[in-house]
Design a protein around this motif. Structure first.
Motif, PDB file in Angstrom:
ATOM      1  N   ILE A   1     -27.966 -14.840 -40.724  1.00  0.00           N
ATOM      2  CA  ILE A   1     -28.633 -13.845 -39.889  1.00  0.00           C
ATOM      3  C   ILE A   1     -29.825 -14.459 -39.147  1.00  0.00           C
ATOM      4  CG2 ILE A   1     -27.912 -11.928 -41.341  1.00  0.00           C
ATOM      5  CD1 ILE A   1     -30.704 -11.873 -42.557  1.00  0.00           C
ATOM      6  N   ILE A   2     -30.267 -15.649 -39.566  1.00  0.00           N
ATOM      7  CA  ILE A   2     -31.349 -16.321 -38.849  1.00  0.00           C
ATOM      8  C   ILE A   2     -30.838 -17.587 -38.157  1.00  0.00           C
ATOM      9  CG2 ILE A   2     -33.191 -15.410 -40.311  1.00  0.00           C
ATOM     10  CD1 ILE A   2     -33.220 -18.157 -41.734  1.00  0.00           C
ATOM     11  N   ALA A   3     -29.529 -17.622 -37.919  1.00  0.00           N
ATOM     12  CA  ALA A   3     -28.937 -18.805 -37.288  1.00  0.00           C
ATOM     13  C   ALA A   3     -29.514 -19.043 -35.903  1.00  0.00           C
ATOM     14  CB  ALA A   3     -27.424 -18.645 -37.203  1.00  0.00           C
ATOM     15  N   GLY A   4     -29.893 -17.969 -35.206  1.00  0.00           N
ATOM     16  CA  GLY A   4     -30.442 -18.117 -33.863  1.00  0.00           C
ATOM     17  C   GLY A   4     -31.665 -19.009 -33.830  1.00  0.00           C
ATOM     18  N   LEU A   5     -32.546 -18.879 -34.816  1.00  0.00           N
ATOM     19  CA  LEU A   5     -33.749 -19.712 -34.871  1.00  0.00           C
ATOM     20  C   LEU A   5     -33.379 -21.182 -35.052  1.00  0.00           C
ATOM     21  CD1 LEU A   5     -35.942 -17.420 -37.145  1.00  0.00           C
ATOM     22  CD2 LEU A   5     -36.384 -17.953 -34.748  1.00  0.00           C
ATOM     23  N   ARG A   6     -32.422 -21.443 -35.943  1.00  0.00           N
ATOM     24  CA  ARG A   6     -32.010 -22.827 -36.189  1.00  0.00           C
ATOM     25  C   ARG A   6     -31.334 -23.435 -34.958  1.00  0.00           C
ATOM     26  NH1 ARG A   6     -30.287 -21.020 -41.458  1.00  0.00           N
ATOM     27  NH2 ARG A   6     -28.133 -21.091 -40.763  1.00  0.00           N
ATOM     28  N   LEU A   7     -30.534 -22.623 -34.262  1.00  0.00           N
ATOM     29  CA  LEU A   7     -29.854 -23.122 -33.069  1.00  0.00           C
ATOM     30  C   LEU A   7     -30.855 -23.492 -31.980  1.00  0.00           C
ATOM     31  CD1 LEU A   7     -26.895 -20.570 -32.905  1.00  0.00           C
ATOM     32  CD2 LEU A   7     -26.699 -23.023 -33.326  1.00  0.00           C
ATOM     33  N   VAL A   8     -31.849 -22.647 -31.760  1.00  0.00           N
ATOM     34  CA  VAL A   8     -32.865 -22.929 -30.741  1.00  0.00           C
ATOM     35  C   VAL A   8     -33.606 -24.216 -31.084  1.00  0.00           C
ATOM     36  CG1 VAL A   8     -35.011 -22.111 -29.683  1.00  0.00           C
ATOM     37  CG2 VAL A   8     -33.113 -20.521 -30.044  1.00  0.00           C
ATOM     38  N   TRP A   9     -33.872 -24.420 -32.365  1.00  0.00           N
ATOM     39  CA  TRP A   9     -34.612 -25.610 -32.792  1.00  0.00           C
ATOM     40  C   TRP A   9     -33.776 -26.881 -32.667  1.00  0.00           C
ATOM     41  CZ3 TRP A   9     -39.462 -26.918 -33.675  1.00  0.00           C
ATOM     42  CH2 TRP A   9     -39.733 -28.089 -34.395  1.00  0.00           C
ATOM     43  N   SER A  10     -32.465 -26.769 -32.924  1.00  0.00           N
ATOM     44  CA  SER A  10     -31.642 -27.975 -33.057  1.00  0.00           C
ATOM     45  C   SER A  10     -30.934 -28.399 -31.773  1.00  0.00           C
ATOM     46  CB  SER A  10     -30.589 -27.764 -34.160  1.00  0.00           C
ATOM     47  OG  SER A  10     -29.694 -26.723 -33.807  1.00  0.00           O
ATOM     48  N   ARG A  11     -30.719 -27.503 -30.820  1.00  0.00           N
ATOM     49  CA  ARG A  11     -29.929 -27.848 -29.640  1.00  0.00           C
ATOM     50  C   ARG A  11     -30.817 -28.052 -28.413  1.00  0.00           C
ATOM     51  NH1 ARG A  11     -24.425 -24.211 -30.391  1.00  0.00           N
ATOM     52  NH2 ARG A  11     -23.984 -24.984 -32.505  1.00  0.00           N
ATOM     53  N   PRO A  12     -30.696 -29.206 -27.753  1.00  0.00           N
ATOM     54  CA  PRO A  12     -31.592 -29.536 -26.634  1.00  0.00           C
ATOM     55  C   PRO A  12     -31.595 -28.498 -25.518  1.00  0.00           C
ATOM     56  CG  PRO A  12     -30.375 -31.481 -27.339  1.00  0.00           C
ATOM     57  CD  PRO A  12     -29.789 -30.323 -28.084  1.00  0.00           C
ATOM     58  N   LEU A  13     -30.419 -27.978 -25.141  1.00  0.00           N
ATOM     59  CA  LEU A  13     -30.370 -27.004 -24.053  1.00  0.00           C
ATOM     60  C   LEU A  13     -31.111 -25.725 -24.437  1.00  0.00           C
ATOM     61  CD1 LEU A  13     -29.390 -25.961 -21.319  1.00  0.00           C
ATOM     62  CD2 LEU A  13     -27.290 -25.200 -22.455  1.00  0.00           C
ATOM     63  N   LEU A  14     -30.884 -25.253 -25.657  1.00  0.00           N
ATOM     64  CA  LEU A  14     -31.534 -24.019 -26.085  1.00  0.00           C
ATOM     65  C   LEU A  14     -33.042 -24.209 -26.214  1.00  0.00           C
ATOM     66  CD1 LEU A  14     -28.923 -22.831 -28.757  1.00  0.00           C
ATOM     67  CD2 LEU A  14     -29.181 -22.034 -26.391  1.00  0.00           C
ATOM     68  N   ARG A  15     -33.479 -25.372 -26.701  1.00  0.00           N
ATOM     69  CA  ARG A  15     -34.920 -25.660 -26.753  1.00  0.00           C
ATOM     70  C   ARG A  15     -35.523 -25.645 -25.352  1.00  0.00           C
ATOM     71  NH1 ARG A  15     -33.753 -29.884 -30.347  1.00  0.00           N
ATOM     72  NH2 ARG A  15     -34.254 -31.419 -28.706  1.00  0.00           N
ATOM     73  N   ALA A  16     -34.804 -26.261 -24.409  1.00  0.00           N
ATOM     74  CA  ALA A  16     -35.303 -26.305 -23.035  1.00  0.00           C
ATOM     75  C   ALA A  16     -35.358 -24.908 -22.424  1.00  0.00           C
ATOM     76  CB  ALA A  16     -34.421 -27.222 -22.193  1.00  0.00           C
ATOM     77  N   LEU A  17     -34.357 -24.080 -22.707  1.00  0.00           N
ATOM     78  CA  LEU A  17     -34.370 -22.704 -22.208  1.00  0.00           C
ATOM     79  C   LEU A  17     -35.522 -21.910 -22.809  1.00  0.00           C
ATOM     80  CD1 LEU A  17     -30.533 -21.917 -22.240  1.00  0.00           C
ATOM     81  CD2 LEU A  17     -32.018 -21.899 -20.223  1.00  0.00           C
ATOM     82  N   ALA A  18     -35.812 -22.152 -24.085  1.00  0.00           N
ATOM     83  CA  ALA A  18     -36.938 -21.463 -24.729  1.00  0.00           C
ATOM     84  C   ALA A  18     -38.254 -21.873 -24.073  1.00  0.00           C
ATOM     85  CB  ALA A  18     -36.965 -21.773 -26.227  1.00  0.00           C
ATOM     86  N   LEU A  19     -38.428 -23.173 -23.800  1.00  0.00           N
ATOM     87  CA  LEU A  19     -39.636 -23.640 -23.114  1.00  0.00           C
ATOM     88  C   LEU A  19     -39.740 -23.061 -21.710  1.00  0.00           C
ATOM     89  CD1 LEU A  19     -39.919 -27.445 -24.012  1.00  0.00           C
ATOM     90  CD2 LEU A  19     -41.585 -25.654 -24.520  1.00  0.00           C
ATOM     91  N   LEU A  20     -38.610 -23.013 -21.013  1.00  0.00           N
ATOM     92  CA  LEU A  20     -38.592 -22.466 -19.657  1.00  0.00           C
ATOM     93  C   LEU A  20     -39.058 -21.017 -19.645  1.00  0.00           C
ATOM     94  CD1 LEU A  20     -37.758 -22.884 -16.652  1.00  0.00           C
ATOM     95  CD2 LEU A  20     -35.481 -22.075 -17.305  1.00  0.00           C
ATOM     96  N   LEU A  21     -38.561 -20.239 -20.595  1.00  0.00           N
ATOM     97  CA  LEU A  21     -38.954 -18.831 -20.656  1.00  0.00           C
ATOM     98  C   LEU A  21     -40.418 -18.697 -21.076  1.00  0.00           C
ATOM     99  CD1 LEU A  21     -37.678 -16.061 -20.174  1.00  0.00           C
ATOM    100  CD2 LEU A  21     -37.331 -15.885 -22.627  1.00  0.00           C
ATOM    101  N   PHE A  22     -40.859 -19.528 -22.021  1.00  0.00           N
ATOM    102  CA  PHE A  22     -42.243 -19.456 -22.496  1.00  0.00           C
ATOM    103  C   PHE A  22     -43.221 -19.689 -21.348  1.00  0.00           C
ATOM    104  CE2 PHE A  22     -46.090 -21.391 -24.271  1.00  0.00           C
ATOM    105  CZ  PHE A  22     -46.411 -20.483 -25.266  1.00  0.00           C
ATOM    106  N   PHE A  23     -43.015 -20.754 -20.575  1.00  0.00           N
ATOM    107  CA  PHE A  23     -43.931 -21.043 -19.471  1.00  0.00           C
ATOM    108  C   PHE A  23     -43.741 -20.050 -18.324  1.00  0.00           C
ATOM    109  CE2 PHE A  23     -43.950 -25.421 -21.355  1.00  0.00           C
ATOM    110  CZ  PHE A  23     -45.305 -25.446 -21.645  1.00  0.00           C
ATOM    111  N   GLY A  24     -42.510 -19.575 -18.132  1.00  0.00           N
ATOM    112  CA  GLY A  24     -42.279 -18.573 -17.091  1.00  0.00           C
ATOM    113  C   GLY A  24     -43.024 -17.283 -17.371  1.00  0.00           C
ATOM    114  N   VAL A  25     -42.990 -16.835 -18.626  1.00  0.00           N
ATOM    115  CA  VAL A  25     -43.754 -15.649 -19.008  1.00  0.00           C
ATOM    116  C   VAL A  25     -45.245 -15.937 -18.884  1.00  0.00           C
ATOM    117  CG1 VAL A  25     -44.329 -14.111 -20.929  1.00  0.00           C
ATOM    118  CG2 VAL A  25     -41.950 -14.746 -20.513  1.00  0.00           C
ATOM    119  N   GLY A  26     -45.643 -17.165 -19.212  1.00  0.00           N
ATOM    120  CA  GLY A  26     -47.062 -17.535 -19.137  1.00  0.00           C
ATOM    121  C   GLY A  26     -47.627 -17.399 -17.739  1.00  0.00           C
TER     122      GLY A  26
END
Length: 429
Positions: free
Chosen positions: A215-240
């Motif tokens: 049920i917390i696989a989403g967190l692990r996937l974001v941490w482990s996969r380069p594309l998902l990490r990059a998308l998370a950073l993109l959204l973080f700075f975009g919201v910023g």
């Protein structure tokens, strides 16, 4: 288009009510009496920290709901969890109808947080489902038009609220929004066979079976996969960049337009320009850019436009330049950035599509909101120029993250499933 129109129309019927709650001068309407008493006992006037408190509460609720959403997605097939999500939101609206009718203390803060949660989860589920219905080629062809349907809904919702609030009252508008969510349910039922057809054609994991996993696989996937990490950073700075600009814009408008009528006219001009430019780009440019050049220009053009806008504002923080930068930021995100990001989810496995995407669109998004609303409060004491100079750094981070996404997505197949990490979710039709 009808699904996204109905979803955003239902949300934008609620948004003016939410904003009014956030700006309310009646603390009893916004916060429960127990919280007000606790804050007063510690020498804190919550009215001075209304938005910060509400944003903090929203983030906490998002984090708490993630395991529940993860469990729902993991243990139930698509035909169950998609309707359940929307039926839950409809039930909440009926509950708020009773709360507003009985003027329950603290209703404003509860409603503010709920609307933010509803927007994040409902829109995330929508785009995850679209990635089931459309493959990458069709996404590039149609996502711009589907986005235009959402833009029309975003225009229709506030218009409905303006026209009906005087006749129906605030509480009854909740029922109007519930009606649009019911229409979303009908669209889900009509689209389900197309999702099944797409999965069979591409031999993808069937959404008619529970995907399983943690049920917390989403967190692990974001941490482990380069594309998902990059998308998370993109959204973080975009919201910023959006949060810093929104909050500093409010301070500049207060200084330059003390008359509420002038301020309202200024904001309405921005909203009208954003919606008009967004719709124009979605109908004329988004499809052509995505099909001819892929996601790179859709992600990089808005990032560099925002960087240029912040550089201009750091030199001259005038209301006109703030308005131009605001229009470029929001229109670029809605018309290019969002469709560009969403096409990438057609090229990843279903666990990334539903679980990781939910983490990025809810926890990361609201975490960025929470971070930068407090960052702005700290920087604002030094004046607008300092805020915008800091914004240049955030905008540079956005451009860097966009480039990382462009590089990471090159390793994905154009069609079918990218099973990076061996999730085990790919099945023969």
């Amino acid at each position: 288009m009808l699904y996204f129109f109905s979803l955003l129309c239902g949300y934008y019927v609620l948004r003016p009510m939410r904003d009014a709650m956030g700006a309310s001068g009646d603390a009893m309407a916004v916060f429960p009496p127990a919280l007000l008493a606790w804050a007063a006992g510690h020498g804190i006037d919550l009215q001075d920290y209304t938005l910060q408190t509400l944003f903090t509460g929203t983030f906490v609720v998002m984090v708490l709901l993630q395991p529940i959403y993860g469990a729902l997605v993991a243990h139930f097939p698509r035909r169950v969890f998609l309707p359940v999500v929307y039926l839950f939101f409809i039930a909440c609206l009926l509950g708020f109808y009773w709360i507003f009718h009985h003027t329950v203390p603290g209703r404003g803060g509860l409603f503010f947080i709920w609307v933010a949660v509803f927007n994040m989860f409902a829109v995330t589920v929508f785009w995850s489902f679209m990635a089931d219905v459309f493959d990458n080629d069709h996404a590039k062809r149609f996502y711009g038009y589907i986005g235009a349907g959402g833009t029309l809904g975003a225009l229709a919702g506030p218009a409905l609220t303006t026209a009906l609030v005087g006749r129906l009252g605030v509480a009854n508008l909740l029922l109007v929004s519930a009606g649009f969510l019911a229409l979303c349910l009908l669209c889900i039922l009509r689209l389900r066979p197309w999702a099944i057809r797409r999965e069979r054609m591409h031999h993808d994991a069937s959404g008619e079976r529970a995907m399983g996993g943690s049920i917390i696989a989403g967190l692990r996937l974001v941490w482990s996969r380069p594309l998902l990490r990059a998308l998370a950073l993109l959204l973080f700075f975009g919201v910023g960049v959006g949060t810093l600009l929104y909050n500093e814009q409010a301070a500049i408008v207060k200084a330059f337009y003390p008359d509420p009528r002038d301020a309202t006219r200024y904001y309405s001009l921005i909203d009208g320009s954003v919606n008009a430019l967004t719709l124009l780009i979605q109908l004329l440019l988004t499809r052509w850019l995505l099909r001819r050049y892929g996601v790179a220009p859709a992600l990089l053009i808005p990032a560099f436009a925002i960087l240029a806008g912040y550089a201009l504002l750091a030199m001259s923080p005038l209301p006109l330049l703030v308005a131009v930068t605001q229009v470029a930021t929001r229109a670029g995100e809605f018309s290019l950035g969002k469709p560009g990001r969403e096409t990438l989810y057609t090229r990843v496995d279903r666990e990334s599509r539903y679980k990781a995407k939910a983490v990025i669109d809810t926890v990361v998004y609201r975490g960025a909101d929470l971070t930068f609303v407090w960052v702005h409060k700290a920087l604002a004491v030094f004046g607008s120029r300092v805020v915008f100079v800091a914004g240049i750094g955030v905008a540079a981070g956005l451009a860097m993250a966009a480039w990382r996404v462009v590089r990471a997505q090159r390793g994905l197949p154009e069609d079918g499933l990218a099973d990076a990490g061996g999730s085990g979710n790919r099945e023969a039709g």
